[in-house]
Design a protein around this motif. Structure first.
Motif, mmCIF file in Angstrom:
data_model
loop_
_atom_site.group_PDB
_atom_site.id
_atom_site.type_symbol
_atom_site.label_atom_id
_atom_site.label_comp_id
_atom_site.label_asym_id
_atom_site.label_seq_id
_atom_site.Cartn_x
_atom_site.Cartn_y
_atom_site.Cartn_z
ATOM 1 N N UNK A 1 0.862 -1.189 0.000
ATOM 2 C CA UNK A 1 0.000 0.000 0.000
ATOM 3 C C UNK A 1 0.895 1.233 0.000
ATOM 4 N N UNK A 2 0.665 2.138 -0.968
ATOM 5 C CA UNK A 2 1.435 3.371 -1.053
ATOM 6 C C UNK A 2 0.581 4.525 -0.539
ATOM 7 N N UNK A 3 1.052 5.183 0.508
ATOM 8 C CA UNK A 3 0.307 6.247 1.164
ATOM 9 C C UNK A 3 0.705 7.614 0.612
ATOM 10 N N UNK A 4 -0.209 8.599 0.659
ATOM 11 C CA UNK A 4 0.102 9.947 0.155
ATOM 12 C C UNK A 4 1.322 10.575 0.827
ATOM 13 N N UNK A 5 1.611 10.156 2.047
ATOM 14 C CA UNK A 5 2.756 10.705 2.781
ATOM 15 C C UNK A 5 4.096 10.242 2.213
ATOM 16 N N UNK A 6 4.061 9.232 1.326
ATOM 17 C CA UNK A 6 5.295 8.665 0.800
ATOM 18 C C UNK A 6 5.682 7.362 1.469
ATOM 19 N N UNK B 1 4.721 -4.199 8.100
ATOM 20 C CA UNK B 1 6.006 -3.589 7.739
ATOM 21 C C UNK B 1 5.738 -2.278 7.019
ATOM 22 N N UNK B 2 6.642 -1.328 7.189
ATOM 23 C CA UNK B 2 6.514 -0.063 6.481
ATOM 24 C C UNK B 2 7.883 0.553 6.253
ATOM 25 N N UNK B 3 7.961 1.437 5.253
ATOM 26 C CA UNK B 3 9.227 2.078 4.928
ATOM 27 C C UNK B 3 9.015 3.346 4.131
ATOM 28 N N UNK B 4 10.088 4.124 3.987
ATOM 29 C CA UNK B 4 10.024 5.363 3.223
ATOM 30 C C UNK B 4 11.417 5.756 2.762
ATOM 31 N N UNK C 1 2.673 -2.762 4.415
ATOM 32 C CA UNK C 1 2.021 -4.018 4.087
ATOM 33 C C UNK C 1 1.661 -4.743 5.376
ATOM 34 N N UNK C 2 0.474 -5.318 5.398
ATOM 35 C CA UNK C 2 0.033 -6.182 6.490
ATOM 36 C C UNK C 2 -0.103 -7.586 5.922
ATOM 37 N N UNK C 3 0.461 -8.569 6.608
ATOM 38 C CA UNK C 3 0.531 -9.910 6.035
ATOM 39 C C UNK C 3 0.614 -10.951 7.137
ATOM 40 N N UNK C 4 0.511 -12.199 6.733
ATOM 41 C CA UNK C 4 0.551 -13.323 7.681
ATOM 42 C C UNK C 4 1.633 -14.305 7.242
ATOM 43 N N UNK D 1 11.334 -9.551 3.187
ATOM 44 C CA UNK D 1 10.186 -8.642 3.297
ATOM 45 C C UNK D 1 10.659 -7.193 3.305
ATOM 46 N N UNK D 2 11.661 -6.896 4.133
ATOM 47 C CA UNK D 2 12.136 -5.517 4.233
ATOM 48 C C UNK D 2 12.852 -5.077 2.961
ATOM 49 N N UNK D 3 13.593 -5.978 2.330
ATOM 50 C CA UNK D 3 14.265 -5.654 1.073
ATOM 51 C C UNK D 3 13.240 -5.302 0.009
ATOM 52 N N UNK D 4 12.192 -6.126 -0.091
ATOM 53 C CA UNK D 4 11.186 -5.847 -1.119
ATOM 54 C C UNK D 4 10.436 -4.561 -0.830
ATOM 55 N N UNK D 5 10.058 -4.357 0.417
ATOM 56 C CA UNK D 5 9.298 -3.168 0.778
ATOM 57 C C UNK D 5 10.095 -1.894 0.487
ATOM 58 N N UNK D 6 11.359 -1.868 0.896
ATOM 59 C CA UNK D 6 12.186 -0.682 0.654
ATOM 60 C C UNK D 6 12.458 -0.509 -0.837
ATOM 61 N N UNK D 7 12.589 -1.618 -1.563
ATOM 62 C CA UNK D 7 12.759 -1.527 -3.007
ATOM 63 C C UNK D 7 11.541 -0.921 -3.683
ATOM 64 N N UNK D 8 10.355 -1.238 -3.170
ATOM 65 C CA UNK D 8 9.124 -0.675 -3.724
ATOM 66 C C UNK D 8 9.078 0.835 -3.530
ATOM 67 N N UNK D 9 9.443 1.305 -2.341
ATOM 68 C CA UNK D 9 9.381 2.746 -2.092
ATOM 69 C C UNK D 9 10.481 3.482 -2.845
ATOM 70 N N UNK D 10 11.612 2.812 -3.066
ATOM 71 C CA UNK D 10 12.718 3.454 -3.787
ATOM 72 C C UNK D 10 12.428 3.551 -5.275
ATOM 73 N N UNK D 11 11.681 2.584 -5.813
ATOM 74 C CA UNK D 11 11.369 2.563 -7.248
ATOM 75 C C UNK D 11 9.974 3.128 -7.461
#
Length: 209
Positions: A100-105, A169-172, A109-112, A132-142
């Protein structure tokens, strides 16, 4: 773009049709993986199940692509990374993460994570936490799917064991510097943060124009 394929004539409606066909299959195989790990069926039942699985595998093998799935783009610009081990809806080893990409940048993701992701008893394998963290941060970077940034370095701090179950998990992005994007994030359970990550993500040569 190596591994990226534009599929001409494939529209959003086609994507939904394909998704409705293959996503339930992956969900069933995901359940099968969990059942395989936790089953205490007797030898005869296991042998019968194996024969049925082998038969189903042969049916699916009868028509398949060569090599990996890659990332496909439709005529409408939809992105289909369906073989990805973190988010791939056709990949039974993926949780799968829904980003999920939020307007704040911020991205989140919520997962099981169940039995298939266990390292220490009852805890998530550290390599899965890193994925999980690698993918999440890669998503926000790209932020532009046509200009992906790939992991240059990734530093994980494991604050405590991550229990199996429901997780967040979340990142920016923290800053950018030319072809590099710097991102930070964390993974948490209901009691708080279990792991933190910082990474540098780099625009590959073929995407620099």
């Amino acid at each position: 773009m190596p591994g990226y394929t534009h599929v001409e004539g494939l529209r959003s409606a086609d994507v939904q049709r394909l998704r409705s066909t293959y996503e339930p299959l992956a969900e069933s195989v995901r359940a099968l993986i969990d059942a395989t790990i936790r089953s205490e069926a007797d030898a005869a039942e296991v042998a019968a199940a194996k024969a049925e699985i082998d038969s189903a595998t042969a049916r699916l093998r009868a028509k398949q692509i060569d090599g990996a799935f890659g990332v496909r783009f439709t005529s409408d610009g939809d992105r289909m990374p369906w073989g990805n081990p973190a988010i791939g809806i056709r990949n039974p080893i993926a949780p799968p993460l829904v980003i999920v990409k939020h307007p704040s940048g911020v991205v989140s993701t919520d997962f099981h994570l169940g039995a298939a992701y266990e390292g220490p008893p009852g805890q998530v394998h550290g390599g899965i936490v890193a994925m999980v963290l690698d993918h999440l941060l890669g998503e926000v970077a790209a932020n532009d799917p046509d200009s992906p940034r790939f992991t240059g370095t990734l530093t994980i701090r494991y604050l405590r064991a991550t229990p199996l179950g429901d997780l967040h998990a979340e990142g920016q992005i923290t800053r950018t510097d030319g072809i590099k994007a710097y991102a930070a994030g964390h993974l948490s359970d209901s009691e708080g943060v279990t792991a933190e990550a910082e990474g540098v993500f780099i625009l590959p040569r073929w995407a620099r124009g």
